[in-house]
Design an enzyme around this catalytic site. Sequence first.
Site, PDB file in Angstrom:
ATOM      1  N   HIS A 135      73.004  33.167  31.311  1.00 18.85           N
ATOM      2  CA  HIS A 135      73.060  34.832  30.710  1.00 18.85           C
ATOM      3  C   HIS A 135      72.343  34.285  29.719  1.00 18.85           C
ATOM      4  CE1 HIS A 135      74.836  36.688  33.806  1.00 18.85           C
ATOM      5  NE2 HIS A 135      75.873  36.123  33.415  1.00 18.85           N
ATOM      6  N   ASP A 179      40.088  34.395  32.192  1.00 20.18           N
ATOM      7  CA  ASP A 179      41.096  34.894  32.399  1.00 20.18           C
ATOM      8  C   ASP A 179      41.138  36.445  32.624  1.00 20.18           C
ATOM      9  OD1 ASP A 179      39.201  36.241  30.367  1.00 20.18           O
ATOM     10  OD2 ASP A 179      40.721  35.535  28.042  1.00 20.18           O
ATOM     11  N   GLY A 180      39.613  36.057  33.700  1.00 19.24           N
ATOM     12  CA  GLY A 180      39.840  37.568  34.458  1.00 19.24           C
ATOM     13  C   GLY A 180      39.396  38.822  33.509  1.00 19.24           C
ATOM     14  N   HIS A 182      73.897  40.488  37.163  1.00 18.53           N
ATOM     15  CA  HIS A 182      73.908  39.306  38.086  1.00 18.53           C
ATOM     16  C   HIS A 182      72.920  39.316  39.579  1.00 18.53           C
ATOM     17  CE1 HIS A 182      78.190  39.418  35.897  1.00 18.53           C
ATOM     18  NE2 HIS A 182      77.808  37.820  36.037  1.00 18.53           N
ATOM     19  N   THR A 185      27.232  28.837  29.374  1.00 18.36           N
ATOM     20  CA  THR A 185      27.353  30.138  28.611  1.00 18.36           C
ATOM     21  C   THR A 185      27.067  31.078  28.874  1.00 18.36           C
ATOM     22  OG1 THR A 185      26.540  29.378  26.715  1.00 18.36           O
ATOM     23  CG2 THR A 185      28.812  28.494  26.832  1.00 18.36           C
ATOM     24  N   LYS A 230      83.644  39.858  29.709  1.00 16.49           N
ATOM     25  CA  LYS A 230      83.545  41.022  30.222  1.00 16.49           C
ATOM     26  C   LYS A 230      83.460  41.006  31.931  1.00 16.49           C
ATOM     27  CE  LYS A 230      79.227  38.645  30.945  1.00 16.49           C
ATOM     28  NZ  LYS A 230      79.873  37.350  30.452  1.00 16.49           N
ATOM     29  N   ASP A 281      28.247  30.857  35.845  1.00 14.19           N
ATOM     30  CA  ASP A 281      28.836  31.625  34.688  1.00 14.19           C
ATOM     31  C   ASP A 281      29.158  32.741  34.458  1.00 14.19           C
ATOM     32  OD1 ASP A 281      30.056  30.710  31.741  1.00 14.19           O
ATOM     33  OD2 ASP A 281      28.388  32.614  31.444  1.00 14.19           O
TER      34      ASP A 281
END
Length: 648
Positions: free
Chosen positions: A58, A462-463, A247, A562, A106, A630
């Site tokens: 936790h 990065d799509g 949990h 590029t 707790k 590219d």
Amino acid sequence: MKKIINNPQNVVSEMIDGFTQSSRDLLKLKGNFNVVVRSDYSQIKDRVTLISGGGSGHEPAHIGYIGNAMLTGAVCGDVFASPSAKQIFMAIKSVAGKMGCILIVKNYMGDNGSFSIAREMCKSQLPDIRVEIITVDDDISSILMKLNEFSNDNNDNIQDIRDKYKSITNRRGIAGTVLVHKILGGLAEQGKSIDEILKFYNKYISPSKSLNLVTMGVGLSSCIIPSVGSPSFTLNEKEMEIGLGIHGEFGIEKVELKPSKQIIKSLIDNLLKILPYSNNNNNNNNNNNNNNNNNNNNNNNSCGISCGSDGEDKSLIVLINNLGSTTNMEMAIATNDCLNYLHEKGFTVERLITGTLMTSLEMAGISISLLLIKNNQIINLIDLKTNAMGWPNSVLKPYKNKEDSILTLDENDSHEIKYDNLKSITISKENGEILKEIVLLGCNSLIENSNKLTDLDKQVGDGDLGTTLENLSKSIKKSIDTIPFDKPCYTFRKISLIIQELIGGSSGLFYSIFFLRLSNSLYERSTVNGKNQISTNDWGLSLIDAVNAIKELGKADIGDCTMLDSLIPAINKINQCCKDNENSSSSFDLLNTLKLASKEAQLGSESTIEMIAKKGRSSYLGERTSHIMDPGAHAIEIIFKSFLSIKK
């Protein structure tokens, strides 16, 4: 299972070593006890000591809350497993003094059992030390389900729900426990007695006695216990668990994933079924406040602390907890929705605490805790400074209204006025329509090929290229009828501004500066010697200038894999055609020029397949970019190919 660990059996001891070695404010008790205490423990035995703990997993709870004005010590069990009574006893023995010790537990069977046995051990082995237990049970979800009140929007029986809720004892303790650490830790730091602290807790904080502290969570994923190696449950991409604990267990209901606003509304609506605030009008609230003030001495006597006047009936401390792997972006969105909805419901958020505070390993999701401020001393206790590493450095004081958080500048049209010079350079209406068609063709082609460009960009970047160019194109199309295309210098400045407003990563920057430089260059060249007319040669040279702007900004050139590998040869071809026409008596053949430029763009785009990227995000991948076209260059190819459909 992917985790940065060594042996799954040693994660707790190695984690503790990481905490204690990194801070001189902490000490680890020698032996296999998994106990951590304040390094100045011997100097504070004249105060009430606070110990908490439970299963590990936790974090930062509970080691992260050891420090001045918070916990004196913490006991760590194995992952999601209670510590033993002996471990807890050793923690008490290490730090407790004559003022006594409070165990903050707790509400789980294992934790209650171990801490209770440890307390019983103290009666015979540490008879001079008073040890008391408080149980935190702030989770409301399982009880609402038992009462058949979860997701029920009928609020006619709110008081009945609260009465039944108060009588049920098996609620879980979750993120609200962190607020208990902070408030009780502050009281202990101020030298309050054990009775004063307990009475203050029971009167103003205790979830079971006062109902003032409530919590509810939502999970978007499960988590993996290192020694198990697999998740305890699974959720598909369109599901979430409402009302789960910490949990890795199921929630009370699996539902369809909703937008943040709906998730937050559902959590808060259910929390408000339990929170004992008043819906009275302002006059009644004023009367209640007056009564509270008149009875203030009684309140102070009842808790033994001179703690100021009672707070307003709808004032809150809000804690928004990251269950483990929720991004900061999502946390900020959830925070915005939470504050907006609470303001809409008439609440004042006096303090806001957000962050990774009580986790369930790497679970994705959040929980929201609301603490109704029934006494203003609570705010002072929250504000007390602490060196506990898990408590946020900044406890935030939110604006009471969203409008107060907005900076408004004086509106004026000066930015339009200075563009009047650009509007002075014109072309024929017919040529303006041709320019408009060219822009539309380019935009439509990028929208149609968005998925293709995205798939290509995912392989080397990065799509987001397809989506970015699609959004830019849609934004330009939305404004297309407001752009005077017979005024090209102003037109290109306008397109640049539209792109700037969206920007969309580095590709947006390059397209924006291209059109900005094109606008500036066209204006400068067409106004030389006061001619105020654009020549064919001006078009070619201005396009070259625009390409150079991209080269300067990106510090790239042809051969770097590029967009320039496609754009430079295409623009060079257009410039050559413009030069040739300048010395010719025939009219400019636009369609043939675009065909030649399109072919150059295609060849340039294809040339990147065998290149290794040297610039941009793709350059970090090295040879992995080889044999992949590219995506930026391919986008240029797509744009130029679309120009061949020109009808005018």
